[in-house]
Scaffold this active site. Structure first.
Site, short mmCIF file in Angstrom:
data_model
loop_
_atom_site.label_atom_id
_atom_site.label_comp_id
_atom_site.label_asym_id
_atom_site.label_seq_id
_atom_site.Cartn_x
_atom_site.Cartn_y
_atom_site.Cartn_z
N HIS A 64 41.95 40.06 43.61
CA HIS A 64 40.57 39.99 43.07
C HIS A 64 39.92 38.88 43.76
CE1 HIS A 64 40.42 42.78 39.53
NE2 HIS A 64 41.33 43.00 40.21
N TYR A 100 32.24 39.40 33.19
CA TYR A 100 32.32 38.27 32.07
C TYR A 100 30.76 38.40 31.69
CZ TYR A 100 36.82 36.16 32.96
OH TYR A 100 38.29 35.88 33.11
N PRO A 154 41.12 32.16 25.83
CA PRO A 154 41.46 33.10 26.98
C PRO A 154 40.19 33.38 27.91
CG PRO A 154 40.71 34.63 24.82
CD PRO A 154 40.73 33.03 24.47
N LYS A 214 43.40 30.84 31.49
CA LYS A 214 44.22 29.73 31.87
C LYS A 214 45.77 29.63 31.35
CE LYS A 214 42.16 27.63 35.31
NZ LYS A 214 42.21 28.77 36.17
N TYR A 244 38.88 28.62 38.36
CA TYR A 244 39.12 29.84 37.99
C TYR A 244 40.43 30.16 38.79
CZ TYR A 244 38.96 34.61 36.22
OH TYR A 244 39.17 35.78 35.59
C1 PHB Z 1 42.76 40.39 30.68
O1 PHB Z 1 42.93 41.14 31.82
O2 PHB Z 1 43.38 40.62 29.58
C2 PHB Z 1 41.90 39.08 30.85
C3 PHB Z 1 41.40 38.76 32.09
C4 PHB Z 1 40.64 37.40 31.92
C5 PHB Z 1 40.58 36.75 31.00
C6 PHB Z 1 41.24 37.29 29.57
C7 PHB Z 1 41.92 38.33 29.60
O3 PHB Z 1 39.73 35.73 31.20
#
Ligand code: PHB
Length: 398
Positions: A79, A208, A300, A304, A392
């Site tokens: 990505h 997000y 989450p 990280k 990130y």
């Molecule tokens: C996930 O795909 O489970 C996932 C991705 C990004 C995050 C947290 C969980 O920040």
């Protein structure tokens, strides 16, 4: 303990066969350093534990360059950015353009499966299904792990270096006397409601979103399975939600003038995931060293957790390898400080991502509008976007 118990002697005894423990075991074995891993869960239970899914480029490199296997590259999805969505509008953060890096969508349980397979392939000694695990004699030259094997027989592992890679509920960490460690943490007034659903992807990259109804994250697993989350009350009962209610909640958090519609399908897993920010200092007691969630947990939002665990493992491996080759403890002595420098940067980033994206029930209008001002700053400033992109995708490993 009965006198008939089995005693094994090894150089490194590792408690915890999650990604951190197995990665360390893999690197040590490749360097010819004898080690044994003990975990109280069974292998299938760990493989079925769904966690986050984003790997920094440094984590991908560690997995592929160390010869685990190439699945992360063949099965994972690169990505090159994420969508930051607020006020119903999406703003792409183009990692590749901003900092020349990408991340990989590759779920943590797949990382575990790859590592467990690699340990089996390479003849690693991993004892799953242990019970009553305790650690002793941390401050002596021979720390010990005592446990009951999966077949019921008592066992003891004597080692030179003990590693606690046993997750956020770590028995290793809790064995450090209270006066010898500090526990710094903050709690958040929200948790994540997570689902896995059989559906096509709703977007090519992660979204997000901060909405007036709270945060949501639209993530993926494959062409046919999707992972999504939305901010909820930590006391929420996951099973009380119907599929229609879940989809409606997710949809209203991504609604906007661009008409973004989530692709729905049967939900086959739903759970409430509480989280907090936590750090244990130092990440060491005598000859015991903590790695990954045993030493720190992050919310989450910044993806990280696993990446930080692998960064710890890399630093710890180099310290143990140096001790093994030269007898010098210098890198072991600096392990905690070195690891904690990255940990606190990741804590700061995860805290920031969490705060800009979630809304507090009791936030005043001023606070809500200020938060949107902060998101607008990120969306409109290349420097701010670079900060997000660099954090990130991951800072270079030490
Ligand atoms: C996930 O795909 O489970 C996932 C991705 C990004 C995050 C947290 C969980 O920040």
């Amino acid at each position: 303990m009965s006198s008939a118990h089995r005693i094994d002697t090894t150089r490194v005894g590792i408690v915890g066969a999650g990604p951190a423990g197995l990665m360390l075991s893999h690197l040590l074995s490749k360097s010819g350093i004898d080690n044994i891993v003990v975990d109280n869960r069974d292998r299938d239970a760990i493989a079925r534990t769904h966690r986050a899914g984003i790997l920094e480029h440094g984590s991908v490199k560690l997995l592929s360059d160390s010869g685990v296997n190439g699945r992360v590259l063949s099965e994972g999805h690169r990505h090159d950015g994420i969508d930051l969505r607020f006020g119903g509008e999406s703003h792409r953060i183009d990692f590749l353009d901003l900092v020349g890096e990408s991340v990989w969508l590759y779920p943590q349980n797949e990382v575990f499966i790859d590592l467990a397979d690699a340990r089996e392939r390479d003849g690693g000694d991993v004892r799953f299904g242990a019970t009553d695990t305790v650690v002793h004699d941390h401050t002596t030259r021979t720390p010990k792990i005592r446990f009951t094997e999966s077949d019921g027989s008592p066992a003891e592992i004597r080692c030179e270096i003990l590693v606690g890679a046993d997750g956020s509920q770590s028995i290793c960490r809790r064995s450090i006397p209270a006066g010898e460690r500090s526990d710094d943490f903050i709690e958040y007034p929200f948790a994540w409601f997570g689902i896995l659903a059989q559906a096509p992807p709703s977007a090519p990259e992660l979204i997000y979103t901060n909405s007036e109804h709270g945060f949501a994250l639209i993530s993926q697993r494959s062409e046919t399975v999707q992972r999504m989350y939305f901010q909820c009350d930590p006391a929420a009962d996951a099973s009380a939600w119907t599929a229609d209610e879940i989809w409606a909640e997710l949809q209203r958090r991504v609604d906007g003038p661009d008409g973004l519609r989530l692709q729905r399908g049967p939900i086959f897993e739903q759970m409430v995931l509480p989280f907090r920010s936590y750090v244990c200092e130092p990440m060491r007691y005598g000859n015991m060293f903590l790695a990954g969630d045993a030493g720190h947990t992050v919310p989450p939002t910044g993806a990280k957790g696993l990446n930080l665990a692998l960064a710890d493992v890399r630093i710890l491996f180099e310290a143990i390898d140096s001790f093994h080759r030269t007898g010098s403890r210098a890198l072991l002595d600096s392990y905690s400080d070195t690891a904690l420098r990255r940990v606190w940067r990741a804590q700061s980033f995860s805290y920031w991502m969490t705060n800009i994206l979630h809304s507090r029930q009791d936030a005043s209008p001023f606070e809500r509008k200020r938060a949107l001002g902060e998101l607008a700053t990120v969306a409109n400033s290349r420097y701010a976007q670079q900060h997000l992109a660099e954090s990130y995708t991951g800072w270079p490993h030490a």
